[in-house]
Design a protein around this motif. Structure first.
Motif, PDB file in Angstrom:
ATOM      1  N   ASN A  40       0.816  -1.141   0.095  1.00  0.00           N
ATOM      2  CA  ASN A  40       0.124  -0.078   0.066  1.00  0.00           C
ATOM      3  C   ASN A  40       0.725   1.272   0.062  1.00  0.00           C
ATOM      4  N   LEU A  41       0.268   2.391  -0.081  1.00  0.00           N
ATOM      5  CA  LEU A  41       1.019   3.524  -0.376  1.00  0.00           C
ATOM      6  C   LEU A  41       1.683   3.977   0.895  1.00  0.00           C
ATOM      7  N   LYS A  42       1.094   3.505   2.230  1.00  0.00           N
ATOM      8  CA  LYS A  42       1.816   4.049   3.297  1.00  0.00           C
ATOM      9  C   LYS A  42       3.166   3.236   3.771  1.00  0.00           C
ATOM     10  N   SER A  43       3.416   2.405   3.122  1.00  0.00           N
ATOM     11  CA  SER A  43       4.608   1.603   3.258  1.00  0.00           C
ATOM     12  C   SER A  43       5.723   2.366   2.581  1.00  0.00           C
ATOM     13  N   ASN A  44       6.782   2.284   3.311  1.00  0.00           N
ATOM     14  CA  ASN A  44       8.056   2.841   3.218  1.00  0.00           C
ATOM     15  C   ASN A  44       8.870   2.061   2.149  1.00  0.00           C
ATOM     16  N   VAL A  45       8.841   2.795   1.140  1.00  0.00           N
ATOM     17  CA  VAL A  45       9.649   2.089  -0.223  1.00  0.00           C
ATOM     18  C   VAL A  45      10.635   2.990  -0.664  1.00  0.00           C
ATOM     19  N   SER A  46      11.735   2.612  -1.109  1.00  0.00           N
ATOM     20  CA  SER A  46      12.801   2.975  -1.627  1.00  0.00           C
ATOM     21  C   SER A  46      13.083   2.517  -3.135  1.00  0.00           C
ATOM     22  N   LEU A  47      13.036   3.391  -4.157  1.00  0.00           N
ATOM     23  CA  LEU A  47      13.754   2.944  -5.458  1.00  0.00           C
ATOM     24  C   LEU A  47      15.177   2.897  -5.353  1.00  0.00           C
ATOM     25  N   LEU A  48      16.012   2.017  -5.637  1.00  0.00           N
ATOM     26  CA  LEU A  48      17.335   1.626  -5.836  1.00  0.00           C
ATOM     27  C   LEU A  48      18.086   2.846  -6.576  1.00  0.00           C
ATOM     28  N   SER A  49      17.278   3.533  -7.729  1.00  0.00           N
ATOM     29  CA  SER A  49      17.809   4.607  -8.437  1.00  0.00           C
ATOM     30  C   SER A  49      17.694   5.791  -7.749  1.00  0.00           C
ATOM     31  N   GLU A  50      17.126   5.865  -6.806  1.00  0.00           N
ATOM     32  CA  GLU A  50      16.931   7.104  -6.077  1.00  0.00           C
ATOM     33  C   GLU A  50      17.906   7.223  -4.701  1.00  0.00           C
ATOM     34  N   ILE A  51      18.473   6.105  -4.300  1.00  0.00           N
ATOM     35  CA  ILE A  51      19.393   6.010  -3.398  1.00  0.00           C
ATOM     36  C   ILE A  51      20.706   6.554  -3.602  1.00  0.00           C
ATOM     37  N   SER A  52      21.611   7.186  -2.658  1.00  0.00           N
ATOM     38  CA  SER A  52      22.843   7.658  -2.715  1.00  0.00           C
ATOM     39  C   SER A  52      23.597   7.406  -1.667  1.00  0.00           C
ATOM     40  N   VAL A  53      24.988   7.371  -1.772  1.00  0.00           N
ATOM     41  CA  VAL A  53      25.885   7.267  -0.632  1.00  0.00           C
ATOM     42  C   VAL A  53      26.753   8.327  -0.472  1.00  0.00           C
ATOM     43  N   TYR A  54      26.679   8.584   0.707  1.00  0.00           N
ATOM     44  CA  TYR A  54      27.321  10.067   1.325  1.00  0.00           C
ATOM     45  C   TYR A  54      28.915   9.765   0.952  1.00  0.00           C
ATOM     46  N   THR A  55      29.578  10.940   0.299  1.00  0.00           N
ATOM     47  CA  THR A  55      31.139  11.125   0.319  1.00  0.00           C
ATOM     48  C   THR A  55      31.349  12.349   0.798  1.00  0.00           C
ATOM     49  N   TYR A  56      32.540  12.620   0.791  1.00  0.00           N
ATOM     50  CA  TYR A  56      33.259  13.911   1.169  1.00  0.00           C
ATOM     51  C   TYR A  56      32.787  15.112   0.420  1.00  0.00           C
ATOM     52  N   GLU A  57      32.935  14.497  -0.843  1.00  0.00           N
ATOM     53  CA  GLU A  57      32.483  15.566  -1.955  1.00  0.00           C
ATOM     54  C   GLU A  57      31.166  15.850  -2.191  1.00  0.00           C
ATOM     55  N   GLY A  58      30.206  14.746  -1.568  1.00  0.00           N
ATOM     56  CA  GLY A  58      28.741  15.192  -1.889  1.00  0.00           C
ATOM     57  C   GLY A  58      27.942  13.793  -1.627  1.00  0.00           C
ATOM     58  N   GLU A  59      27.280  13.399  -2.659  1.00  0.00           N
ATOM     59  CA  GLU A  59      26.587  12.044  -2.618  1.00  0.00           C
ATOM     60  C   GLU A  59      26.531  11.380  -3.970  1.00  0.00           C
ATOM     61  N   LYS A  60      26.983  10.188  -4.039  1.00  0.00           N
ATOM     62  CA  LYS A  60      27.197   9.144  -5.052  1.00  0.00           C
ATOM     63  C   LYS A  60      26.137   8.241  -5.305  1.00  0.00           C
ATOM     64  N   PRO A  61      25.544   8.282  -6.369  1.00  0.00           N
ATOM     65  CA  PRO A  61      24.413   7.301  -6.647  1.00  0.00           C
ATOM     66  C   PRO A  61      24.544   5.995  -6.629  1.00  0.00           C
ATOM     67  N   LEU A  62      23.612   5.197  -6.034  1.00  0.00           N
ATOM     68  CA  LEU A  62      23.906   3.744  -5.841  1.00  0.00           C
ATOM     69  C   LEU A  62      24.379   3.275  -7.426  1.00  0.00           C
ATOM     70  N   LYS A  63      23.907   3.445  -8.136  1.00  0.00           N
ATOM     71  CA  LYS A  63      24.111   2.804  -9.524  1.00  0.00           C
ATOM     72  C   LYS A  63      25.645   2.976  -9.793  1.00  0.00           C
ATOM     73  N   GLU A  64      26.524   3.946  -9.492  1.00  0.00           N
ATOM     74  CA  GLU A  64      27.870   4.330  -9.632  1.00  0.00           C
ATOM     75  C   GLU A  64      28.757   3.437  -8.698  1.00  0.00           C
ATOM     76  N   VAL A  65      27.961   3.312  -7.488  1.00  0.00           N
ATOM     77  CA  VAL A  65      28.772   2.505  -6.386  1.00  0.00           C
ATOM     78  C   VAL A  65      28.623   1.042  -6.757  1.00  0.00           C
TER      79      VAL A  65
END
Length: 156
Positions: A40-65
């Motif tokens: 249902n729409l109340k569930s907490n769902v994350s698209l992997l394409s929208e996830i990023s990893v913190y780096t010292y320069e900013g954020e790096k998309p999960l796809k690149e990682v």
């Protein structure tokens, strides 16, 4: 690699593929056992394409990682997410040397490696051909197919 329809659903183990949207949510299929579930729409769902990893320069998309892990492992499986935290941190440091060690926790590294190994086992980490190359290949095929054929003389 296309992570557009790959989902991580809070409270549910593993990864899911988005199949169909409905009025009240959507239907997803598990990558581990193939079972379909309604979310249902109340569930907490994350698209992997929208996830990023913190780096010292900013954020790096999960796809690149994940591409960096694939390059390190020659598109093979990565180390197990069940290794000890020090081993996981050292491995992740090799893959992404500038990741922010204060904001990226061991649990995050475990998730990323688990997701990578799941996607790799299913063959979903194949590098995509850029769209321009696909268009050029199609145009070249059409040009070969449209070469004028020599007309045969008809004798009566």
């Amino acid at each position: 690699m296309n992570l557009e329809k790959i989902l991580a659903i809070s409270g549910k183990p593993g990864l899911y593929v988005l199949k169909v949207q409905t009025r009240t949510g959507f239907v997803a299929e598990s990558l581990t056992d193939g079972k379909k579930i309604t979310v249902n729409l109340k569930s907490n769902v994350s698209l992997l394409s929208e996830i990023s990893v913190y780096t010292y320069e900013g954020e790096k998309p999960l796809k690149e990682v994940m591409s960096a892990i694939a390059a390190k492992e020659n598109n093979g499986a990565a180390i197990s997410h069940k290794e000890d935290n020090a081993t996981l941190a050292a491995y992740f440091k090799e893959v992404l040397p500038n990741y922010d060690e204060e904001r990226v926790y061991a649990s995050d590294i475990k998730k990323i490696l688990n997701w990578y190994n799941t996607l790799q086992a299913k063959g979903l980490l194949v590098e995509e051909t850029p769209a321009e190359e696909v268009v050029e290949a199609v145009v070249a095929e059409e040009a070969v197919a449209e070469k004028p054929k020599k007309a045969k003389k008809v004798t009566e």
